[in-house]
Design a protein around this motif. Structure first.
Motif, PDB file in Angstrom:
ATOM      1  N   PHE A 222       0.822  -1.214   0.000  1.00  0.00           N
ATOM      2  CA  PHE A 222       0.000   0.000   0.000  1.00  0.00           C
ATOM      3  C   PHE A 222       0.854   1.262   0.000  1.00  0.00           C
ATOM      4  N   ALA A 225       1.977   1.659  -3.564  1.00  0.00           N
ATOM      5  CA  ALA A 225       0.875   2.080  -4.427  1.00  0.00           C
ATOM      6  C   ALA A 225       0.556   3.561  -4.258  1.00  0.00           C
ATOM      7  N   ILE A 226       0.761   4.083  -3.058  1.00  0.00           N
ATOM      8  CA  ILE A 226       0.516   5.507  -2.806  1.00  0.00           C
ATOM      9  C   ILE A 226       1.662   6.363  -3.329  1.00  0.00           C
ATOM     10  N   PRO A 229       2.579   7.122  -7.799  1.00  0.00           N
ATOM     11  CA  PRO A 229       2.043   8.247  -8.587  1.00  0.00           C
ATOM     12  C   PRO A 229       2.571   9.592  -8.110  1.00  0.00           C
ATOM     13  N   LEU A 331       4.394   0.838 -10.767  1.00  0.00           N
ATOM     14  CA  LEU A 331       3.004   1.270 -10.702  1.00  0.00           C
ATOM     15  C   LEU A 331       2.061   0.097 -10.975  1.00  0.00           C
ATOM     16  N   ALA A 332       2.339  -0.658 -12.015  1.00  0.00           N
ATOM     17  CA  ALA A 332       1.468  -1.776 -12.385  1.00  0.00           C
ATOM     18  C   ALA A 332       1.463  -2.856 -11.300  1.00  0.00           C
ATOM     19  N   SER A 334       2.420  -2.682  -8.009  1.00  0.00           N
ATOM     20  CA  SER A 334       1.904  -2.263  -6.700  1.00  0.00           C
ATOM     21  C   SER A 334       0.392  -2.104  -6.725  1.00  0.00           C
ATOM     22  N   TRP A 335      -0.148  -1.541  -7.800  1.00  0.00           N
ATOM     23  CA  TRP A 335      -1.604  -1.378  -7.870  1.00  0.00           C
ATOM     24  C   TRP A 335      -2.312  -2.728  -8.030  1.00  0.00           C
ATOM     25  N   SER A 336      -1.698  -3.651  -8.761  1.00  0.00           N
ATOM     26  CA  SER A 336      -2.285  -4.993  -8.889  1.00  0.00           C
ATOM     27  C   SER A 336      -2.299  -5.704  -7.537  1.00  0.00           C
ATOM     28  N   ALA A 338      -2.169  -4.288  -4.581  1.00  0.00           N
ATOM     29  CA  ALA A 338      -3.091  -3.584  -3.684  1.00  0.00           C
ATOM     30  C   ALA A 338      -4.530  -4.003  -3.964  1.00  0.00           C
ATOM     31  N   PHE A 339      -4.882  -4.203  -5.231  1.00  0.00           N
ATOM     32  CA  PHE A 339      -6.235  -4.636  -5.582  1.00  0.00           C
ATOM     33  C   PHE A 339      -6.549  -5.984  -4.951  1.00  0.00           C
ATOM     34  N   LYS A 342      -6.734  -5.733  -1.102  1.00  0.00           N
ATOM     35  CA  LYS A 342      -7.867  -4.948  -0.604  1.00  0.00           C
ATOM     36  C   LYS A 342      -9.193  -5.630  -0.890  1.00  0.00           C
TER      37      LYS A 342
END
Length: 453
Positions: A222, A225-226, A229, A331-332, A334-336, A338-339, A342
């Motif tokens: 997380f 992911a923050i 960006p 980015l790809a 960490s966001w994956s 995190a999804f 979460k």
């Protein structure tokens, strides 16, 4: 063998090895503080288990950084005496401030973080963590201030070939300093986030489902992911600042030869400095003008405007793209992750396997960014003040080559050992899970009288 080239390679090898470890400790201190504050708030021992797993990584990284930093400082006298001779009045105090205000904090209170739990009060142990975390950031502040001054010098005057301070505020807060500091702190945060997430994913793949593993994994994912960006935005702002103060560096980063509007964004090319052109170029029309000037008709500087006064294009072009490409991959991933954490409260095995090598992605991006910064300053050591060729010492090329070979062998061995220890700590934590007692708890339990005594 050219002593100048060999000395540059040697110093580059030293600083490349050294920067790996402060990049970890700068942000890891704050992550440890987060773990400790969560323990204080919840009294959940899993937070302290995460703390003690990662404080070992902090201590090891701190030791490696100190040793490699000392080696690097020797080279100011052996290989680059002209540096201190010409700008020592600026560089010396800034390096001293870093040691006096930051290094002592880290060295003095790290022992309490490692061994003081249950030996000092919880408040003192937390305070020690605060001071160490703050010390790492203050240390970064002074080092970035010096490096930024070398990029965009201000607040000084030259007298008999030597720099003398006129305005220390202008020296420290030179035009590029705030951008570089933010960019570096975020880079450290991403490096640590992916390191924690990657080693936690390794624990996950080895069957560890302990609370301490999940807490560390979520913290790493997380946070990454923050931050990523924010780092992309900060990098864009840093690039605009560089465009203003070091346009030739931007021209080399973009492999743009002619100043003009509607400049394409080159995605792939083999820059040829001899022919002053790019071979096998793949580009987005008007892209560079749009990114750098926020207008397709924006004018972008070209290398042909700086004959003999611009950095080497090929390494700068590719180091910048490696940094950006690694950031987009971060980015790809960490966001994956995190999804899944979460929404599904799980981590798919293929993603976990990808996250393990991504543990070192922060190092890759940091090194690529550092090369972009430092190579982009050439041929200057201090922009417009001192050329690199004028600072090198009268050391025989054969001597530099010999010591360079020794450094490289030693650094490879140390790096292998360091990574081996990290994997060992992760696998040991996976084996122990949440079953092992916290430091000091077993000793405290043994000191209690048995029932009936």
């Amino acid at each position: 063998m050219d002593p100048l080239i060999l000395s540059r390679i040697q110093f580059g090898a030293n600083i490349s090895f050294h920067i790996l470890f402060p990049t970890i400790t700068i942000a890891l201190g704050w992550v440890l503080l987060f773990f400790k504050l969560r323990y204080n708030a919840t009294n959940d021992s899993a937070w302290m288990r995460a703390y003690f797993t990662w404080v070992k990584v902090f201590a090891l990284s701190f030791a490696m950084g100190v040793v490699s930093g000392v080696t690097m400082s020797f080279q100011f006298g052996t290989n680059w005496p002209g540096y201190m001779e010409h700008v020592g009045n600026i560089a010396g105090p800034l390096l001293a401030y870093e040691i006096l205000t930051a290094f002592f904090l880290e060295a003095a209170f790290l022992g309490i973080m490692l061994f003081g739990f249950r030996r000092v009060s919880n408040r003192v142990h937390t305070l020690a963590t605060v001071l160490v975390a703050g010390g790492t950031t203050v240390s970064a502040f002074w080092i970035i201030a010096l490096n930024s001054w070398m990029q965009t010098p201000a607040g000084f005057e030259m007298i008999d070939g030597k720099a003398h301070a006129v305005d220390w505020w202008a020296i420290v807060f030179n035009p590029s300093m705030p951008y570089r500091l933010v960019h570096m702190l975020l880079a450290s945060g991403l490096t640590v986030s992916f390191l924690i997430a990657g080693l936690s994913a390794l624990r996950h793949l080895n069957g560890d489902r302990s609370e301490s593993m999940w807490k560390a994994l979520r913290t790493g994912v997380f946070t990454a992911a923050i931050l990523i960006p924010i780092q992309i935005f900060a990098g864009d702002q840093h690039g605009l600042n560089t465009l203003e103060h070091q346009p030739q560096k931007i021209a080399a980063m973009e492999a743009n030869w002619n100043t003009g509007p509607n400049v394409p964004l080159v995605l792939f090319a083999l820059p040829d400095e001899a022919a002053r052109e790019n071979k096998f170029e793949i580009a987005i029309p008007d892209g560079a003008s749009l990114v750098l000037r926020h207008s397709t008709s924006g004018v972008v500087p070209g290398l042909n405007d700086y004959p003999g006064n611009h950095p080497p294009v090929f390494p700068l072009f590719w180091s910048f793209r490696i940094m950006v490409g690694t950031g987009l991959l971060m980015l790809a991933v960490s966001w994956s992750a995190a999804f899944f954490l979460k929404r599904r409260h799980s981590l798919p095995k293929p993603l976990a396997m990808l996250m393990v090598p991504m543990a070192l992605s922060g190092w890759l991006a940091t090194l690529a960014g550092w090369y972009t910064t430092e190579i982009g300053r050439q041929p200057w050591l201090v922009t417009g003040v001192l050329k690199t060729a004028d600072a090198v010492g009268p050391v025989a090329g054969s001597h530099v080559a010999l010591t360079l070979a020794v450094y490289l062998i030693l650094y490879v061995l140390l790096l292998i050992a360091y990574l081996g220890v990290l994997v060992h700590l992760a696998l040991k934590a996976a084996k122990d899970g949440d079953s092992s007692p916290l430091p000091g708890v077993m000793k405290a339990a043994m000191s209690q009288p048995a029932a009936g005594e």
